[in-house]
Design an enzyme around this catalytic site. Structure first.
Site, PDB file in Angstrom:
ATOM      1  N   GLY A   1       0.818  -1.212   0.000  1.00  0.00           N
ATOM      2  CA  GLY A   1       0.000   0.000   0.000  1.00  0.00           C
ATOM      3  C   GLY A   1       0.847   1.255   0.000  1.00  0.00           C
TER       4      GLY A   1
ATOM      5  N   THR B   1     -10.167   0.371   3.593  1.00  0.00           N
ATOM      6  CA  THR B   1     -10.293   1.827   3.482  1.00  0.00           C
ATOM      7  C   THR B   1     -11.403   2.285   2.537  1.00  0.00           C
ATOM      8  OG1 THR B   1      -8.580   1.856   1.760  1.00  0.00           O
ATOM      9  CG2 THR B   1      -7.861   2.189   4.040  1.00  0.00           C
TER      10      THR B   1
ATOM     11  N   THR C   1      -7.239   6.689  12.096  1.00  0.00           N
ATOM     12  CA  THR C   1      -7.808   7.698  11.208  1.00  0.00           C
ATOM     13  C   THR C   1      -8.537   8.814  11.943  1.00  0.00           C
ATOM     14  OG1 THR C   1      -9.465   7.997   9.431  1.00  0.00           O
ATOM     15  CG2 THR C   1      -9.873   6.254  11.019  1.00  0.00           C
TER      16      THR C   1
ATOM     17  N   TYR D   1     -16.841   2.575   8.685  1.00  0.00           N
ATOM     18  CA  TYR D   1     -15.376   2.634   8.600  1.00  0.00           C
ATOM     19  C   TYR D   1     -14.790   3.227   9.879  1.00  0.00           C
ATOM     20  CZ  TYR D   1     -10.794   4.498   7.324  1.00  0.00           C
ATOM     21  OH  TYR D   1      -9.466   4.830   7.316  1.00  0.00           O
TER      22      TYR D   1
ATOM     23  N   LYS E   1     -12.422   1.304  12.689  1.00  0.00           N
ATOM     24  CA  LYS E   1     -11.071   1.786  12.990  1.00  0.00           C
ATOM     25  C   LYS E   1     -10.926   2.091  14.481  1.00  0.00           C
ATOM     26  CE  LYS E   1      -8.056   2.555  10.592  1.00  0.00           C
ATOM     27  NZ  LYS E   1      -6.890   1.692  10.233  1.00  0.00           N
TER      28      LYS E   1
END
Length: 285
Positions: free
Chosen positions: A10, A61, A100, A124, A128
């Site tokens: 990534g 993601t 995040t 999401y 996280k």
């Protein structure tokens, strides 16, 4: 020292490999060689490699897709973090996890401190946050935002493509955060890990911008670098004009002062790092 980088293909994983100290042996694994949701596979990799340091740069993601794919998002962003953290702990290895700005609801109006109360608006963000808790108190957790790099799928590369293909682009102007250049974030992760830091830290580039501000800067800098042949109109639009399955925080700037103190420096401004990235693209042809 030996470091295991999970999510090595990534944007951030490549940055970690590229900025690794010369005396560190690197082992990289990505989705094609390690299923992070498989406890036996994770335990086996840690047992075989016996790293001193484990970076988790793997994540689900796809923010909007997560709304309808919650099971996989939870498996990758939460369950897998616990598996990696526990395996690293049994090995005696330090564990570094990346989180995040989306764990916050965006209602503050002030930069979010590391100890600010989370309230994620999306699946999401929820997964996280669960991943942070699964990492454990002895992990180094670094929250970041709006990550981009010369390779991979990201806002900068998407804008460059759209600006070259379309007569105009329309970009949300009422969501504010901070872009983050992945290679710079990677260097910071190495430095914090070498300091044996623990707990939650925030790191992005300096400054703040809306997605519209970011897009305007991308076009200006890309024209100066010769990556675009002509300017196109960039139309600011409200979030309501671009509905998405997942809700996003309207303001998610992170407070980095404690991190900057630990590093002994302030991060570069986001526009400076944007220029660095575009110059890299220019040099690469």
């Amino acid at each position: 020292m030996k470091a295991l980088i999970v999510g090595s293909n990534g944007q951030l994983g490549r940055g970690l490999i590229g900025s690794a100290p010369a005396d560190v042996e690197i082992v990289g694994h990505d989705i094609d060689t390690l299923d992070v949701t498989d406890r036996a596979a994770v335990d086996a990799i840690i047992a075989v490699e016996q790293p001193n340091l484990v970076f988790n740069a793997a994540a689900y993601t796809a923010v909007d897709k997560a709304e309808s794919d919650q099971q996989l998002a939870e498996a990758v962003n939460a369950t897998a973090v616990g598996l990696l953290a526990n395996a690293a702990r049994r090995q005696g290895a330090s564990f570094v996890h990346v989180s995040t700005d989306f764990i916050f609801d965006g209602l503050s109006g002030l930069p979010y401190a590391p100890d600010a109360s989370p309230n994620p608006l999306s699946v999401y963000g929820q997964t996280k946050l669960a991943g942070e808790r699964a990492a454990g108190d002895d992990a180094l957790i670094v929250r970041t935002a709006w990550v981009y790099a010369p390779q991979g799928d990201n806002f900068v590369r998407t804008m460059l493509r759209l600006m070259a293909e379309r007569p105009e682009v329309r970009v949300v102007a009422d969501q504010v955060g901070t872009p983050t250049y992945a290679p710079d974030l990677a260097r910071v992760l190495w430095q914090l890990a070498e300091q044996r830091q623990r707990g939650v830290f925030h790191y992005t580039d300096a400054g703040a911008a809306s997605w519209y501000d970011f897009a305007v800067a991308i076009q200006e800098e890309a024209l100066a670098a010769g990556l675009l042949q002509a300017a196109v109109p960039i139309i600011p639009i409200p979030t309501t004009a671009y509905p998405t399955p997942a809700r996003r925080p309207s303001y998610s700037v992170l407070d980095k002062e404690a991190t900057w103190a630990a590093l002994g420096r302030v991060a570069p401004h986001w526009r400076q790092n944007l220029r660095v990235m575009l110059q890299h693209l220019q040099a690469a042809g």
